[in-house]
Motif scaffolding. Sequence first.
Motif, short mmCIF file in Angstrom:
data_model
loop_
_atom_site.label_atom_id
_atom_site.label_comp_id
_atom_site.label_asym_id
_atom_site.label_seq_id
_atom_site.Cartn_x
_atom_site.Cartn_y
_atom_site.Cartn_z
N GLU A 183 0.64 -1.27 -0.20
CA GLU A 183 0.10 -0.08 -0.04
C GLU A 183 0.79 1.14 -0.04
OE1 GLU A 183 -3.32 2.29 2.78
OE2 GLU A 183 -2.89 0.26 3.22
N VAL A 184 0.60 2.19 -0.94
CA VAL A 184 0.86 3.46 -0.70
C VAL A 184 0.67 4.24 0.31
CG1 VAL A 184 1.71 5.61 -2.11
CG2 VAL A 184 1.28 3.26 -3.47
N ALA A 185 1.58 4.86 1.03
CA ALA A 185 1.43 5.94 2.23
C ALA A 185 2.16 6.98 1.95
CB ALA A 185 1.45 5.17 3.47
N ILE A 186 1.68 8.18 3.11
CA ILE A 186 2.58 9.21 3.30
C ILE A 186 3.01 9.37 4.61
CG2 ILE A 186 2.32 11.62 3.18
CD1 ILE A 186 -0.21 11.12 1.14
N MET A 187 4.42 9.90 4.56
CA MET A 187 5.08 10.01 5.79
C MET A 187 6.09 11.38 5.59
SD MET A 187 7.95 7.16 5.47
CE MET A 187 9.17 7.77 6.89
N ILE A 188 6.74 11.71 6.76
CA ILE A 188 7.65 12.84 6.69
C ILE A 188 8.92 11.91 7.08
CG2 ILE A 188 8.59 14.76 7.77
CD1 ILE A 188 5.80 15.55 8.19
N ASN A 189 9.92 12.38 6.18
CA ASN A 189 11.39 11.70 6.06
C ASN A 189 12.35 12.90 6.22
OD1 ASN A 189 13.66 10.24 6.27
ND2 ASN A 189 13.65 9.70 4.07
N GLN A 190 12.93 13.25 7.05
CA GLN A 190 14.07 14.25 7.02
C GLN A 190 13.33 15.62 6.57
OE1 GLN A 190 17.42 13.35 4.53
NE2 GLN A 190 18.12 11.87 5.92
N ASP A 191 12.52 16.06 7.20
CA ASP A 191 11.45 17.03 7.01
C ASP A 191 10.89 17.32 5.70
OD1 ASP A 191 11.75 18.19 9.55
OD2 ASP A 191 13.69 19.10 9.11
N LYS A 192 10.82 16.14 5.02
CA LYS A 192 9.92 16.09 3.63
C LYS A 192 8.90 15.32 3.70
CE LYS A 192 14.18 16.73 1.01
NZ LYS A 192 15.00 16.40 -0.39
N LEU A 193 7.60 15.70 3.04
CA LEU A 193 6.69 14.73 2.99
C LEU A 193 6.97 13.88 1.81
CD1 LEU A 193 3.43 17.21 2.85
CD2 LEU A 193 4.05 15.28 4.56
N CYS A 194 6.75 12.56 1.95
CA CYS A 194 7.02 11.74 1.02
C CYS A 194 6.24 10.38 0.97
CB CYS A 194 8.47 11.40 1.06
SG CYS A 194 8.89 10.33 2.65
N PHE A 195 6.22 9.74 -0.10
CA PHE A 195 5.53 8.45 -0.21
C PHE A 195 6.33 7.34 0.22
CE2 PHE A 195 2.02 9.97 -2.37
CZ PHE A 195 2.32 11.09 -3.39
N THR A 196 5.71 6.18 0.70
CA THR A 196 6.53 5.18 1.16
C THR A 196 5.48 3.97 0.95
OG1 THR A 196 7.69 4.21 3.32
CG2 THR A 196 5.38 5.07 3.72
N LEU A 197 5.84 2.75 1.14
CA LEU A 197 5.22 1.61 1.01
C LEU A 197 4.88 0.90 2.27
CD1 LEU A 197 6.74 0.13 -2.34
CD2 LEU A 197 4.68 1.37 -2.04
N VAL A 198 3.83 0.31 2.48
CA VAL A 198 3.37 -0.22 3.96
C VAL A 198 2.67 -1.59 3.54
CG1 VAL A 198 3.63 1.72 5.22
CG2 VAL A 198 1.45 0.98 4.13
N ASP A 199 2.51 -2.36 4.46
CA ASP A 199 1.68 -3.55 4.15
C ASP A 199 0.00 -3.23 4.06
OD1 ASP A 199 3.60 -5.29 4.64
OD2 ASP A 199 3.17 -5.57 6.74
N PRO A 200 -0.50 -3.70 3.08
CA PRO A 200 -1.90 -3.20 2.75
C PRO A 200 -2.90 -3.61 4.07
CG PRO A 200 -1.32 -5.00 1.63
CD PRO A 200 -0.09 -4.70 2.22
N LYS A 201 -3.96 -2.81 4.10
CA LYS A 201 -4.85 -2.84 5.37
C LYS A 201 -5.64 -4.04 4.88
CE LYS A 201 -5.67 1.70 7.00
NZ LYS A 201 -4.38 2.42 6.28
N PRO A 202 -5.95 -5.04 5.58
CA PRO A 202 -6.69 -6.38 5.34
C PRO A 202 -8.06 -6.13 4.69
CG PRO A 202 -5.62 -6.62 7.37
CD PRO A 202 -5.53 -5.18 7.02
N SER A 203 -8.69 -4.74 5.34
CA SER A 203 -10.01 -4.54 4.78
C SER A 203 -10.00 -4.18 3.22
CB SER A 203 -10.65 -3.17 5.69
OG SER A 203 -9.88 -2.17 5.38
N ILE A 204 -9.08 -3.59 2.69
CA ILE A 204 -8.89 -3.27 1.26
C ILE A 204 -8.69 -4.41 0.20
CG2 ILE A 204 -8.58 -0.87 1.73
CD1 ILE A 204 -5.84 -1.04 1.22
N LEU A 205 -7.98 -5.50 0.76
CA LEU A 205 -7.74 -6.44 -0.14
C LEU A 205 -8.53 -7.29 -0.82
CD1 LEU A 205 -4.90 -8.35 2.11
CD2 LEU A 205 -4.45 -6.77 0.09
#
Length: 368
Positions: A183-205
């Motif tokens: 799952e594509v998600a959004i986080m902050i890395n070194q004071d930057k908003l960026c995209f990241t990847l995480v395990d998908p929520k079971p409810s959307i599978l």
Amino acid sequence: MKNKTIVHNDIAVSPHVDGVSKFFIQIIKSTEPVSVADFMSMVLTHEEYGYYVNKKALGHDADFITAPHISQMFAEILAVFCVYSWELIGAVENVALVDLGSGGGALLRQLIKCIKAHSHNAYKALDILPVDINKMPLLLDGGSIVPIDLHSLPEKPSIIIANEFFDALPIYQLLLTGNGWREVAIMINQDKLCFTLVDPKPSILPYLSDVGNVPIDSIIEISPMSWSVMSYLATHVARYSGILIVIDYGYTKKRTVSSLHGVCKHKSVSILETPGEIDVSAYVDFNMLRKACREHNIYCQVFTQGNFLKSLGIMERLSNLCTDVSKEVAENLYNGVQTLVSSEHMGELFKVMLVSSFPLDLSCCPLN
């Protein structure tokens, strides 16, 4: 993550962003990573700082325009179709004319004026109901009307218009990697908003069951909220009779690239640029909307916007309006209609979905 895969580059958090953007950035810092769906819901509809709650989004002096701002004939054609739909309902009294996501009320104002000119009986029979999360009263038809909530639709026959409504409903994005779906998600890395990847929520599978075989790096967009809203509206149409008219940019064939985008001052920007200060939307999956209607005993058709408007006589209306006007006025009228119907502009990308409790024959619409 490759930028070419997600299409949006990481965006640095500007030291000059205003308080609204800082508010959302602090929320993301405290709860990261945030799903794309939660991000969209938060920055667009937060009760105090959401984009649609606070900002004037529509208009030439705002962030974007929609069809009613492009040509007067859009509302004229739609108004005639509303009168035709009212007649098919039975030409009864007290039919709701519902506008989903009314914003400043531009489309409703034009519709009311055109319906009144075309059929005074239809005009008198319609109960005007804007739907919007912004509860500022709208000046409509000589009075002030406070928008209602989506799930407060009256229990009576309705003509429901959703013009560029579904594109703003939250989506999840899933990326197919060599190790399966992420799952594509959004986080902050070194004071930057960026995209990241995480395990998908079971409810959307479960929503991936119809995806089939797609290549690595494919992005699938899923909108459980769109399914829920469409099911609710289809239920209303089936139970109380009427029609739902969905007009939006979207697709009917499988799509495996990101459609998520931001708009500010009529220009495309990253959705991460200034959260809460820009519009964020995604293409509408019309196949999914159709599936959400299947369990109901209703009629469902999808057209391109160009074919829909042409079927209802927009080119003939253009020809009539261009009679006895200056060359400049005629050119402006022509350019507006071409923007709506041509494949190079909105004609192919935008679709029109008609969900009704009765069969429709566009050739029988009064303008024809």
